[in-house]
Each structure stands twice: as C-alpha cells, then as structure tokens.
Design an enzyme around this catalytic site. Sequence first.
Site, mmCIF file in Angstrom:
data_model
loop_
_atom_site.group_PDB
_atom_site.id
_atom_site.type_symbol
_atom_site.label_atom_id
_atom_site.label_comp_id
_atom_site.label_asym_id
_atom_site.label_seq_id
_atom_site.Cartn_x
_atom_site.Cartn_y
_atom_site.Cartn_z
ATOM 1 N N LYS A 34 0.770 -1.313 0.093
ATOM 2 C CA LYS A 34 0.075 0.039 0.023
ATOM 3 C C LYS A 34 0.684 1.231 0.041
ATOM 4 N N GLY A 39 9.697 -2.228 0.302
ATOM 5 C CA GLY A 39 10.553 -2.282 1.656
ATOM 6 C C GLY A 39 10.028 -2.293 3.111
ATOM 7 N N THR A 41 8.511 -0.919 6.925
ATOM 8 C CA THR A 41 9.243 -0.048 7.726
ATOM 9 C C THR A 41 10.520 0.068 7.674
ATOM 10 N N CYS A 42 11.182 -1.167 7.784
ATOM 11 C CA CYS A 42 12.729 -1.251 7.791
ATOM 12 C C CYS A 42 13.534 -0.279 6.885
ATOM 13 N N GLY A 115 -4.306 -4.567 0.382
ATOM 14 C CA GLY A 115 -4.535 -5.792 0.168
ATOM 15 C C GLY A 115 -5.669 -6.142 1.323
ATOM 16 N N THR A 143 2.109 -7.535 7.156
ATOM 17 C CA THR A 143 1.964 -6.428 7.160
ATOM 18 C C THR A 143 2.565 -5.778 8.254
ATOM 19 N N LEU A 186 17.119 4.998 22.632
ATOM 20 C CA LEU A 186 18.542 5.104 22.532
ATOM 21 C C LEU A 186 19.397 5.513 21.162
ATOM 22 N N GLU A 203 11.876 6.214 31.279
ATOM 23 C CA GLU A 203 11.720 5.002 31.551
ATOM 24 C C GLU A 203 11.033 4.547 32.577
ATOM 25 N N HIS A 445 44.932 -11.891 14.643
ATOM 26 C CA HIS A 445 45.519 -10.535 15.554
ATOM 27 C C HIS A 445 45.887 -9.532 14.653
HETATM 28 P P1 FAD Z 1 7.211 -4.117 7.744
HETATM 29 O O1 FAD Z 1 8.496 -3.881 7.492
HETATM 30 O O2 FAD Z 1 6.470 -3.237 8.636
HETATM 31 O O3 FAD Z 1 6.536 -4.165 6.442
HETATM 32 C C1 FAD Z 1 5.044 -4.367 6.396
HETATM 33 C C2 FAD Z 1 4.677 -3.758 5.077
HETATM 34 O O4 FAD Z 1 3.306 -4.112 5.002
HETATM 35 C C3 FAD Z 1 4.605 -2.110 5.126
HETATM 36 O O5 FAD Z 1 5.230 -1.825 3.818
HETATM 37 C C4 FAD Z 1 3.154 -1.936 5.039
HETATM 38 O O6 FAD Z 1 2.838 -0.626 4.093
HETATM 39 C C5 FAD Z 1 2.499 -3.236 4.215
HETATM 40 N N1 FAD Z 1 1.169 -3.101 4.587
HETATM 41 C C6 FAD Z 1 0.620 -3.290 5.761
HETATM 42 N N2 FAD Z 1 -0.618 -3.674 5.509
HETATM 43 C C7 FAD Z 1 -0.895 -3.729 4.224
HETATM 44 C C8 FAD Z 1 -2.360 -3.940 3.345
HETATM 45 N N3 FAD Z 1 -3.289 -4.197 3.903
HETATM 46 N N4 FAD Z 1 -2.016 -3.982 2.113
HETATM 47 C C9 FAD Z 1 -0.708 -3.649 1.434
HETATM 48 N N5 FAD Z 1 0.363 -3.668 2.255
HETATM 49 C C10 FAD Z 1 0.086 -3.463 3.509
HETATM 50 N N6 FAD Z 1 14.979 -4.096 13.151
HETATM 51 C C11 FAD Z 1 16.291 -4.578 12.745
HETATM 52 O O7 FAD Z 1 16.176 -5.717 12.822
HETATM 53 N N7 FAD Z 1 17.367 -3.833 12.842
HETATM 54 C C12 FAD Z 1 17.400 -2.603 12.980
HETATM 55 O O8 FAD Z 1 18.337 -1.892 13.098
HETATM 56 C C13 FAD Z 1 15.821 -2.178 13.234
HETATM 57 N N8 FAD Z 1 15.782 -0.509 13.266
HETATM 58 C C14 FAD Z 1 14.642 -0.189 13.025
HETATM 59 C C15 FAD Z 1 14.338 1.442 13.521
HETATM 60 C C16 FAD Z 1 13.232 1.826 13.487
HETATM 61 C C17 FAD Z 1 13.205 3.469 13.677
HETATM 62 C C18 FAD Z 1 11.881 1.246 13.743
HETATM 63 C C19 FAD Z 1 10.744 1.818 13.657
HETATM 64 C C20 FAD Z 1 11.955 -0.501 13.389
HETATM 65 C C21 FAD Z 1 13.506 -0.951 13.287
HETATM 66 N N9 FAD Z 1 13.705 -2.164 13.164
HETATM 67 C C22 FAD Z 1 14.780 -2.677 13.205
HETATM 68 C C23 FAD Z 1 12.301 -3.290 13.244
HETATM 69 C C24 FAD Z 1 12.028 -3.691 11.671
HETATM 70 O O9 FAD Z 1 11.644 -2.436 10.923
HETATM 71 C C25 FAD Z 1 11.004 -4.462 11.468
HETATM 72 O O10 FAD Z 1 11.148 -5.497 12.714
HETATM 73 C C26 FAD Z 1 10.729 -5.109 10.229
HETATM 74 O O11 FAD Z 1 10.518 -3.942 9.311
HETATM 75 C C27 FAD Z 1 9.397 -6.024 10.189
HETATM 76 O O12 FAD Z 1 9.174 -6.461 9.019
HETATM 77 P P2 FAD Z 1 7.900 -7.068 8.313
HETATM 78 O O13 FAD Z 1 8.183 -7.472 6.912
HETATM 79 O O14 FAD Z 1 7.309 -7.965 9.303
HETATM 80 O O15 FAD Z 1 6.995 -5.557 8.398
HETATM 81 P P1 NAI Z 2 11.203 -1.194 22.791
HETATM 82 O O1 NAI Z 2 10.118 -2.214 23.156
HETATM 83 O O2 NAI Z 2 12.540 -1.642 22.363
HETATM 84 O O3 NAI Z 2 11.325 -0.272 24.041
HETATM 85 C C1 NAI Z 2 10.304 0.548 24.592
HETATM 86 C C2 NAI Z 2 10.599 1.141 25.959
HETATM 87 O O4 NAI Z 2 9.660 2.050 26.401
HETATM 88 C C3 NAI Z 2 10.715 0.043 27.260
HETATM 89 O O5 NAI Z 2 11.798 0.028 27.956
HETATM 90 C C4 NAI Z 2 9.512 -0.005 27.901
HETATM 91 O O6 NAI Z 2 9.649 -0.257 29.332
HETATM 92 C C5 NAI Z 2 9.436 1.485 27.798
HETATM 93 N N1 NAI Z 2 7.942 2.078 27.975
HETATM 94 C C6 NAI Z 2 6.795 1.583 27.885
HETATM 95 N N2 NAI Z 2 5.784 1.964 28.198
HETATM 96 C C7 NAI Z 2 6.323 3.170 28.809
HETATM 97 C C8 NAI Z 2 5.639 4.477 29.282
HETATM 98 N N3 NAI Z 2 4.459 4.433 29.349
HETATM 99 N N4 NAI Z 2 6.657 5.388 29.879
HETATM 100 C C9 NAI Z 2 7.906 5.261 29.875
HETATM 101 N N5 NAI Z 2 8.423 3.989 29.045
HETATM 102 C C10 NAI Z 2 7.863 3.259 28.548
HETATM 103 O O7 NAI Z 2 10.460 -0.439 21.711
HETATM 104 P P2 NAI Z 2 11.019 0.718 20.748
HETATM 105 O O8 NAI Z 2 12.259 1.268 21.240
HETATM 106 O O9 NAI Z 2 9.908 1.572 20.490
HETATM 107 O O10 NAI Z 2 11.371 -0.106 19.567
HETATM 108 C C11 NAI Z 2 10.219 -0.869 18.853
HETATM 109 C C12 NAI Z 2 10.416 -2.169 18.226
HETATM 110 O O11 NAI Z 2 11.407 -1.890 17.184
HETATM 111 C C13 NAI Z 2 11.377 -3.021 19.137
HETATM 112 O O12 NAI Z 2 10.628 -4.087 19.032
HETATM 113 C C14 NAI Z 2 12.648 -3.105 18.375
HETATM 114 O O13 NAI Z 2 12.833 -4.761 18.284
HETATM 115 C C15 NAI Z 2 12.596 -2.663 17.124
HETATM 116 N N6 NAI Z 2 13.887 -1.902 16.748
HETATM 117 C C16 NAI Z 2 14.847 -2.531 16.612
HETATM 118 C C17 NAI Z 2 16.072 -1.943 16.253
HETATM 119 C C18 NAI Z 2 17.339 -2.635 16.315
HETATM 120 O O14 NAI Z 2 17.226 -3.958 16.010
HETATM 121 N N7 NAI Z 2 18.525 -1.970 16.302
HETATM 122 C C19 NAI Z 2 16.218 -0.494 16.206
HETATM 123 C C20 NAI Z 2 14.678 0.109 16.416
HETATM 124 C C21 NAI Z 2 13.737 -0.515 16.567
#
Ligand code: FAD
Ligand code: NAI
Length: 466
Positions: A34, A39, A41-42, A115, A143, A186, A203, A445
Amino acid sequence: MASYDLVVIGTGPGGYVCAVRAAQLGMKVAVVEKNPTLGGTCLNVGCMPSKALLHASEMFEEAGHSFAKMGVSVSAPKLDLPSMMNFKQQGIDGNVKGVDFLMKKNKIDVLKGTGKILGAGKVEVSANGSTQTVETKNIVIATGSDIARLKGIEIDEKRIVSSTGALSLEKVPERLLIIGAGVIGLELGSVWRRLGAEVMVVEFLDRILPGMDGEIAKQFQRLLEKQGFAFKLGTKVTAVDTSGKTLLAKVEPAAGGPSETIEADVVLVSIGRVPYTDGLGLKEAGVALDNRGRVQIDPHFATTVKGIYAIGDVVAGPMLAHKAEDEGVAVAEIIAGQAGHVNYDVIPAVVYTTPEVSSVGKTEEELKQAGIAYTVGKFPFTANGRSKVNQTTEGFVKVLADAKTDRVLGAHIIGREAGEMIHEAAVLMEFGGSAEDLARTCHAHPTRSEAIKEAALAVGKRAIHM
Ligand code: FAD
Ligand code: NAI
C-alpha cells in the site's frame, strides 16, 4: 482474474524475502504493497534511515572530538542537516530500488494498493478508488507493525514525534525528551545528542533496554550518561502540554506519587510497536488474533484459515527485520513442501549506538530464572590490543556456557563493532558448540574479535591477556 501460487501482503523484509524465496522455488508470486515504495518499515522509516543518521552523526562527532588526538587537525565540523537528511534519503532510495530490482529479477508481480483478504484463496487490492481481485493458492500476511501510542499524548510528527518524525526533524531540538529507553529511544537519542540536543530519557521500568543482559545494560547506561544522556528510570510521562512554545511534560514515578514538569522542544514517543492488521479483513475471513492483537499462527506459520500464513512483526516474537526475513524464507519453503524452520534460540539483537550492544541467546537473568547452572567468561576491551591502539576500549564481551556441558548458551557484547562481532557466537550456537570450541578457534590478530576468544577462554578461567 489473475491467479497465483502465492500472494504476499506487505513488502517489508518479511514479505519481499518470502516472495523471492517462493519465486526461487518455482512459484508464481505477487506482492501487494500500500505504500508508494517497497521495503516496509525497515527500508523506509526504520532500520535503514536510522542507521544512515547514526553513521553520519557519529562521523560528525568523531570529526569534532576524536580526530585531534590522532594528530588529524581539522577545523570544528559544521552541521548541514539538510545534506545529512539527503544522505539518509539516498540510502533509502538505493535500498528500495534494490527491492524493485529483486521483484523484476524474480518475475514477481507488484500489485500497488491495499490488500484485503476476502477468504482463503482471494485477495482484493484497492488503490485510488479502483479494486481488483486476484486468486491465489496461498496467502502470506506480512503487514508488519505500527508505532504504539500513549493515551492522551497526540503524535503530530513535528513536536511530539514517533520514530518516523524523529528521523526527519527539520532542526536539532535544544531539548529532546524521549519516552521509553528501548532500542529506538537510545538509537535516535544518540543521533540527536551527537548533533547537539540535550537528551533526557524517561523509562517506566527501573532499567534501560529491557530484555538485554542486565550487566551489559548497566554499563551501557553509564556510558550513555558519560556522553550526556540523562535518565529518569521508574518514571512515566502522563501528559504533555503543547499550548505554549515549549512543551511541558508531566512526569511522575511509575508507582505513582508527586509529579514534576519537564520542559522540552521535541518529545519522542518510543514505547514499542504494535502489530498492524487494519483493513485486512481478518475477522471476516476467520483469521484469529492472539490476546495481544498479533496474527495467531502454529509452529509452521499457518493461521486459523487453511492456505493463509503470517510472518514478521505481525506475529509473536522479536520485532526484528532479520527474524522477519528468516520467517519469510521458512514459510516459502513450507508452502513448497520443504521443511522450513527458524531457530528462535539463536536470533541476534543489536543496538547500533556507540558503543554498540549485541546479544544472542540467553541472558544471565533468563538462565537464573530457568534454573540452569552456567559459567561466565568475561573479557574487557581494555585488555584487547587492537582496542588499545585505536583507543576504543569501552565495553566487554560476556560468554555464558552450560556449567555441565560447556555448551554456549548466550553471548553479549558492549563495544564498538559489537554488531558485526556477534555472529561468530551465533554460528557456534547453531552448531551446538562449546566455549572450548570457541576458545580453540584461531582468531586473527590484532582484531576486536579476539576478545570473544578470550571471553570463551575465561569461561575455563584461562584467559591469556587478563
Ligand atoms: P514491515 O517492515 O513493517 O512491512 C510491512 C509492510 O506491509 C509495509 O510496507 C506496509 O505498508 C505493508 N502493508 C500493511 N498492511 C497492508 C495492506 N493491507 N496491504 C498492502 N500492504 C500493507 N529491526 C532490525 O532488525 N534492525 C534494526 O536496525 C531496526 N531498526 C529499526 C528502526 C526503527 C526506527 C524502527 C521503527 C524499526 C526498526 N527495526 C529494526 C524493526 C524492523 O523495521 C521490523 O522488525 C521489520 O521492518 C519488520 O518487517 P515486516 O516485514 O514484518 O514488516
Ligand atoms: P522497545 O520495546 O525496545 O522499548 C520500549 C521501552 O519503552 C521499554 O523500555 C519500555 O519499558 C518503555 N515504556 C513502555 N511504556 C512506557 C511508558 N508509558 N513510559 C515510559 N516508558 C515506557 O520499543 P521501541 O524502542 O519503541 O522499538 C520498537 C521495536 O522496534 C522494538 O521491538 C525493536 O525490536 C525494534 N527496533 C529494533 C532496532 C534494532 O534492532 N537495532 C532499532 C529500533 C527498533
């Protein structure tokens, strides 16, 4: 009506990887997306843009603080935020184009639109007022997830932002208040602190990074505080007053008690993410959700409706791109009649800050809770030659092994390049390897990875350089 072997809804790392693997296995595949770009969220608002900004802001900080001591004399770096955002966008574009290319290369049809599942074997795709329906033998729901919101605190993506807004701020906020000391808080807190913001993190729990090893998280907090982060643990934000020029956040102890007001220019809400199933028609189609709104699946990714599967952030498990990818491969193989499988005991997790934090397998807390007897081997980067010469000695490696069998149960690293270093432990664990195996493996090393070998030696109390 077009007809497919597999229609994947969503093109994040789960969905597009699943589509590619299914095409490799000879299926006729379509993906539905949609968003204007593929690609998920990632690639668009997650992993990739955040890593681009982490890299660029780290270079900015290094140029300002670390070059001089190495004898590299440069004038104080100036921030050009629009160019930094352009650098980020180029990274997004490059990766998104890469997914377009993979779809073409593997002859996967891209159906642009939202979808909706009309039942087993039928998906409706709507875009700009028009709809088409396609037939398919199998459907994979990929999704993903959406930001979790805080009741009463409205995200406008300008002053009160989610990660999406925090990746595109137009100027560096003087004071950034972050709600939630998880990965997003962080990582993005690091970006804006390096660019000049004063960062305070509130937190709810009494520790940062819940789920990561407690000892590592403690040291990480100390290092972040040294960099200028301020933390308020065991605290919650109950309201944000947006009426004036300065945001006024009402903050109180998690357990209740007197509140105080914290002033901020931008508030980042990063309290987790929630599964995204809006508009998919799951209820009508008979696809059940679990008690946390995630699509309910069996160990083979099958939902409650035959021929409909689900993977990635929309199902249980860590919300990580590589977990979604591996599930995408596994479910494609299962649909093709193969034995697709994901080992949830060996999924690395990385926080891409400086220093980085990485982890695979069990934490000490988890082992204690499970009553498993374990031995710990630790090795600090202060004793690692390469880290010493580069003057990047923060952090340590920790290897946890079964006390009886010596099998490695977990590895945790805090330090530069920790995210790249964790994978040797992951491979070892996939093969059921022991600390002795790791310790007897020759490591080049001088590398930072030698600290892993030394930590494995330390499990048997025979580290050489300590
Ligand atoms: P998504 O990537 O969320 O993709 C879902 C897709 O489905 C979207 O494009 C959406 O538009 C589409 N969609 C939804 N509903 C419909 C529909 N009805 N019809 C058509 N399309 C639809 N993870 C890591 O491993 N390493 C990281 O460094 C990392 N950094 C992150 C940083 C941030 C700021 C955020 C928010 C997340 C991060 N994540 C990271 C988490 C990672 O982005 C997600 O775990 C990952 O994108 C999940 O993949 P997915 O395919 O399940 O869904
Ligand atoms: P998170 O689950 O990592 O952290 C959320 C934090 O907010 C927790 O420490 C929780 O205790 C705290 N919290 C919850 N409710 C609160 C409240 N009302 N007040 C204060 N603190 C509260 O979630 P985050 O950072 O939003 O990331 C979402 C997801 O995205 C994660 O599950 C993570 O796996 C994924 N992600 C992964 C990355 C990576 O792999 N490097 C980078 C960024 C996101």
